[in-house]
Design a protein around this motif. Sequence first.
Motif, mmCIF file in Angstrom:
data_model
loop_
_atom_site.group_PDB
_atom_site.id
_atom_site.type_symbol
_atom_site.label_atom_id
_atom_site.label_comp_id
_atom_site.label_asym_id
_atom_site.label_seq_id
_atom_site.Cartn_x
_atom_site.Cartn_y
_atom_site.Cartn_z
ATOM 1 N N UNK A 63 138.995 -19.575 -26.602
ATOM 2 C CA UNK A 63 138.763 -18.483 -25.633
ATOM 3 C C UNK A 63 139.366 -18.778 -24.265
ATOM 4 N N UNK A 64 139.438 -20.088 -23.910
ATOM 5 C CA UNK A 64 140.033 -20.417 -22.598
ATOM 6 C C UNK A 64 141.555 -20.343 -22.669
ATOM 7 N N UNK A 65 142.103 -20.383 -23.886
ATOM 8 C CA UNK A 65 143.557 -20.503 -24.042
ATOM 9 C C UNK A 65 144.236 -19.156 -24.274
ATOM 10 N N UNK A 66 143.483 -18.178 -24.768
ATOM 11 C CA UNK A 66 144.089 -16.858 -25.020
ATOM 12 C C UNK A 66 143.830 -15.948 -23.825
ATOM 13 N N UNK A 67 144.862 -15.226 -23.418
ATOM 14 C CA UNK A 67 144.710 -14.301 -22.274
ATOM 15 C C UNK A 67 143.794 -13.141 -22.651
ATOM 16 N N UNK A 68 143.993 -12.627 -23.877
ATOM 17 C CA UNK A 68 143.246 -11.427 -24.280
ATOM 18 C C UNK A 68 143.247 -11.329 -25.805
ATOM 19 N N UNK A 69 142.218 -10.677 -26.344
ATOM 20 C CA UNK A 69 142.140 -10.410 -27.780
ATOM 21 C C UNK A 69 141.820 -8.930 -27.969
ATOM 22 N N UNK A 70 142.579 -8.280 -28.843
ATOM 23 C CA UNK A 70 142.294 -6.883 -29.201
ATOM 24 C C UNK A 70 142.112 -6.845 -30.713
ATOM 25 N N UNK A 71 141.032 -6.241 -31.164
ATOM 26 C CA UNK A 71 140.712 -6.161 -32.586
ATOM 27 C C UNK A 71 140.759 -4.717 -33.034
ATOM 28 N N UNK A 72 141.532 -4.435 -34.097
ATOM 29 C CA UNK A 72 141.396 -3.116 -34.736
ATOM 30 C C UNK A 72 140.285 -3.317 -35.749
ATOM 31 N N UNK A 73 139.126 -2.688 -35.487
ATOM 32 C CA UNK A 73 138.042 -2.854 -36.441
ATOM 33 C C UNK A 73 136.752 -2.279 -35.895
ATOM 34 N N UNK B 273 138.705 -11.633 -22.358
ATOM 35 C CA UNK B 273 138.913 -10.189 -22.570
ATOM 36 C C UNK B 273 138.976 -9.938 -24.070
ATOM 37 N N UNK B 274 137.964 -9.221 -24.570
ATOM 38 C CA UNK B 274 137.902 -8.885 -26.011
ATOM 39 C C UNK B 274 137.652 -7.392 -26.128
ATOM 40 N N UNK B 275 138.623 -6.699 -26.731
ATOM 41 C CA UNK B 275 138.545 -5.241 -26.879
ATOM 42 C C UNK B 275 138.463 -4.881 -28.359
ATOM 43 N N UNK B 276 137.545 -4.003 -28.696
ATOM 44 C CA UNK B 276 137.407 -3.522 -30.081
ATOM 45 C C UNK B 276 137.903 -2.077 -30.152
ATOM 46 N N UNK B 277 138.935 -1.873 -30.965
ATOM 47 C CA UNK B 277 139.508 -0.533 -31.177
ATOM 48 C C UNK B 277 139.111 -0.106 -32.578
#
Length: 309
Positions: A143-153, A187-191
Amino acid sequence: MSNRTSLILDVDTSTDDALALAYAVASPAIDLVAVTTVAGNVDVLKATANTLAVLEWLGAGSVPVHRGASRPLVQPHVDAAYFHDVGGLGGARLPISNREIGQDRGPAAIVRLARARPGELTLVALGPLTNLAIALNVEPRLPELLKSVVVMGGAFTVPGNMTPAAEFNILVDPEAADQVFATPFPSLTAVGLDVTNHVALSRKDWDAASGGEDLAQSALLLGEVGRFAFLTLAVEQFALNDPLAVAVAIDPTLVRHQRSEVAVEASGPERGRTRLIGPGQVKVAIEVDPERAVMDFKRTVGLPTGAKI
Ligand code: RIB
Ligand code: CA
């Protein structure tokens, strides 16, 4: 373009994953760093072969592809071949690519790349979340290494598409999804289906992509991967589930989100249900500007927009 967004796409390549790859390759705002594959719509060998074939078709045969998880963390693998045709590419007739895949497997590639470019990479997960869960297991600092995560789900305020409770990506690996949604990413976004249900291409769009006109490969790909859906299943609309998640990764203003804590049901008839259980850190997309999203996709891949010049 220095201000491009550097993406890793995690895919279970079938039809809408293929269109998401087309969008990512065609977009001037995206630097597609690598693609990792996972068992989902089809088995991971097919998902990997399909990904290689699609990237070759798009002229992006230099993008590294890393094969990932061959089965969910706990449950047996359930695929979606019924919707994407047996090969998983919707009846597309693309040349096979014999290109070598990357040496390290999907989760290891995600960890290696995140370590090499701390805080720079955005991971967009377009299949079951098995690879990301494994990567988190072996590298808790992810989590400290990734700028952002976006999940289609997910299907947070609407019915699922596999059962009344569950959307496919979450249903296939609910344990992985629960681990991901509980992780404190910056930053974690769920689409989920709440927004992707409203973003689709029409039969007219497919006709245009199948008409042999002078279109870009990224546009003609729709004609290929939409064949089974529009001709055999005779659908009238083709949902852009995966492409919307990629678009949101570079333009979050396409959706309106609410920050929630998300719990995932892992068993019983409700398996795969994604519940909003109060304020939290997951940015759950609840509204979308469908016209802008569809127009953005068409413009990016080179489909006729019907817009007056
Ligand atoms: O429910 C839709 C999602 O499941 C999409 O990512 C589709 O490709 C399948 O993986
Ligand atoms: Ca997918």
